[in-house]
Motif scaffolding. Sequence first.
Motif, PDB file in Angstrom:
ATOM      1  N   GLU A 150      13.334   6.592  -0.147  1.00 35.77           N
ATOM      2  CA  GLU A 150      12.932   8.007  -0.032  1.00 35.77           C
ATOM      3  C   GLU A 150      13.156   8.722  -1.356  1.00 35.77           C
ATOM      4  OE1 GLU A 150      15.251   6.568   1.756  1.00 35.77           O
ATOM      5  OE2 GLU A 150      14.908   6.818   3.897  1.00 35.77           O
ATOM      6  N   ARG A 153      10.583   7.698  -3.931  1.00 40.53           N
ATOM      7  CA  ARG A 153       9.325   8.416  -3.676  1.00 40.53           C
ATOM      8  C   ARG A 153       9.412   9.852  -4.182  1.00 40.53           C
ATOM      9  NH1 ARG A 153       8.464   5.392   0.952  1.00 40.53           N
ATOM     10  NH2 ARG A 153       9.775   6.690   2.227  1.00 40.53           N
ATOM     11  N   ARG A 272      10.409   6.853   9.778  1.00 46.51           N
ATOM     12  CA  ARG A 272       9.008   6.817   9.397  1.00 46.51           C
ATOM     13  C   ARG A 272       8.335   5.607  10.079  1.00 46.51           C
ATOM     14  NH1 ARG A 272       6.463   4.302   4.972  1.00 46.51           N
ATOM     15  NH2 ARG A 272       4.743   5.519   4.164  1.00 46.51           N
ATOM     16  N   GLU A 274       6.486   2.453   9.979  1.00 42.85           N
ATOM     17  CA  GLU A 274       6.212   1.517   8.882  1.00 42.85           C
ATOM     18  C   GLU A 274       5.040   0.595   9.180  1.00 42.85           C
ATOM     19  OE1 GLU A 274       7.535   1.810   6.058  1.00 42.85           O
ATOM     20  OE2 GLU A 274       9.361   2.957   6.415  1.00 42.85           O
ATOM     21  N   SER A 275       4.507   0.711  10.432  1.00 45.95           N
ATOM     22  CA  SER A 275       3.455  -0.218  10.860  1.00 45.95           C
ATOM     23  C   SER A 275       2.229  -0.181   9.954  1.00 45.95           C
ATOM     24  CB  SER A 275       3.033   0.152  12.290  1.00 45.95           C
ATOM     25  OG  SER A 275       1.721  -0.234  12.515  1.00 45.95           O
ATOM     26  N   ASP A 276       1.655  -1.366   9.697  1.00 46.18           N
ATOM     27  CA  ASP A 276       0.409  -1.360   8.937  1.00 46.18           C
ATOM     28  C   ASP A 276      -0.764  -1.786   9.835  1.00 46.18           C
ATOM     29  OD1 ASP A 276       1.184  -3.907   9.170  1.00 46.18           O
ATOM     30  OD2 ASP A 276       1.242  -4.389   7.033  1.00 46.18           O
ATOM     31  N   ARG A 400       6.210  11.464  11.069  1.00 44.44           N
ATOM     32  CA  ARG A 400       6.515  10.027  11.043  1.00 44.44           C
ATOM     33  C   ARG A 400       5.408   9.214  10.367  1.00 44.44           C
ATOM     34  NH1 ARG A 400       9.009   6.696  14.226  1.00 44.44           N
ATOM     35  NH2 ARG A 400       7.362   5.980  15.587  1.00 44.44           N
ATOM     36  N   HIS A 401       4.220   9.861  10.231  1.00 40.29           N
ATOM     37  CA  HIS A 401       3.085   9.185   9.576  1.00 40.29           C
ATOM     38  C   HIS A 401       2.804   9.803   8.214  1.00 40.29           C
ATOM     39  CE1 HIS A 401       2.431   7.766  13.700  1.00 40.29           C
ATOM     40  NE2 HIS A 401       1.696   6.799  13.175  1.00 40.29           N
ATOM     41  N   ASP A 402       3.777  10.493   7.614  1.00 42.49           N
ATOM     42  CA  ASP A 402       3.645  11.163   6.299  1.00 42.49           C
ATOM     43  C   ASP A 402       2.553  12.221   6.309  1.00 42.49           C
ATOM     44  OD1 ASP A 402       5.381   9.150   5.401  1.00 42.49           O
ATOM     45  OD2 ASP A 402       3.673   7.849   4.958  1.00 42.49           O
ATOM     46  N   ARG A 425      -1.689   6.115   3.758  1.00 36.84           N
ATOM     47  CA  ARG A 425      -1.746   5.790   5.183  1.00 36.84           C
ATOM     48  C   ARG A 425      -3.089   5.184   5.576  1.00 36.84           C
ATOM     49  NH1 ARG A 425       2.151   4.576   8.532  1.00 36.84           N
ATOM     50  NH2 ARG A 425       4.013   5.639   7.846  1.00 36.84           N
TER      51      ARG A 425
END
Length: 435
Positions: A150, A153, A272, A274-276, A400-402, A425
């Motif tokens: 974090e 970033r 956050r 993290e799933s892609d 959570r998805h920025d 994203r």
Amino acid sequence: MMSDAARKFLVAMLLFLAAGGVIGWFYGQAVTGLMIAAVLALLWQVRQLLSFDRALRTGNFDDFRYGEGIWEQIFSRFRYEHDKATRRKKEYRRLLKEIRKSTDAMPDGAVILNAENEILTCNRAAKGLAGLKRKKDRGQRMDNILRAPELTRLLHASDQTTTVEIESPVVDDNWLNCRVVPYGADQKLLLLRDVTESIRLGKIRRDFVANASHELRSPLTVISGYLDALADGEDVPPTWEKPLSQMQGQAKRMRHILGEMLELSRLESAGRVESDEPVNVVGLMSNAKQAYEGYADIATIAVAAESTAKLTGNAAEIETVIINLLSNAVRYTPTDGEIGIAWRSDADGASIVVSDTGEGIAPEHIPRLTERFFRVDRGRSRDDGGTGLGLAIVKHILARHDAELIVTSEPGEGSEFCCHFPPNRLIATPTPVLS
Ligand code: ADP
């Protein structure tokens, strides 16, 4: 313009040379007299020059108190400037000490970084909070010392308003709030604040809400069960039918509120996403629209797939965002109105946009929409089955998805809820190779 001292010096020189010439002439050797006077004058100047050079090397200007003529003026001027510079140096040193003392007295950590995020210096609090060492860590990259994604970033972000919370590298279970303030040509100030207490209080509050909601769910299930059994019973007196149906309705509403409160608690404590995994946003939009098929008394809904960009994230959560925004649009738009759900993308990322031609929202309410239980018209929302938690859930899922929620509205004209996702994203679509 010539100074008085320069004029005097020239006159004295001429007089000295003239005196040499006259004395020489007296003895019949005017030229020799002039030359001896010139050599003496030169020797005297050389002597002054050498002692000036010595003073420059040693820094001791005391001898020049006795300088003569123009040299006296040069010496005293030089001495004056030298003393002034020494005084200034002392003053700056004192000032620097004061500044360092005051920054050291600050409870917050302050680290000065250059454009490459290398440490230039830091205050004492930064030592205590982040374990930095002023001399040893000078020149080291900040993200090599505090290893938190974090923070990395944040150090590379251009947005100066964001702050991040990272775990303290010094004390277990302590938390630091980090903020970057750019200053000067290309320097940055990294501010570190101990937020352990507020994080702890936030956690206590979240745990309380989650536990209370959880504990209330079981008795509510029992009550709902009995209410349903009673309502279905054959021998219910007619006078009880209306109260029973109202109690069933309220029990259902309570279950709904508790469910949303539990969902909020879960989202708050989850980090956050993290799933892609790719999310089929347009498919989710069409599903959400389908759920309203057959309802005659609602505004028309149009889905627009304006982009083929693929979003990565949690599909179930993105579906909740779409359902919540669409159900709001349906509830707050008259039957003859229009509702649009669109998926758009550009160089800045992609957006899910839900717009309506409904009643709109007054500007003063817009910043509060995502607060828990905030409703512009409390009674009206309650009658419609609203909980006041829908947009709070949307905000947490987006965070959570920025992503962020941007609301624009014109009272009486309609509203637009835009969920904007940054490019990181999205799955980059390969550019077609031109042959
Ligand atoms: P609720 O369950 O009350 O709809 P939300 O958190 O979803 O709770 O929304 C909060 C408030 O925002 C609503 O009570 C309503 O006043 C306002 N609101 C949300 N969406 C719209 C919309 N599309 N048009 C007008 N007002 C809206």
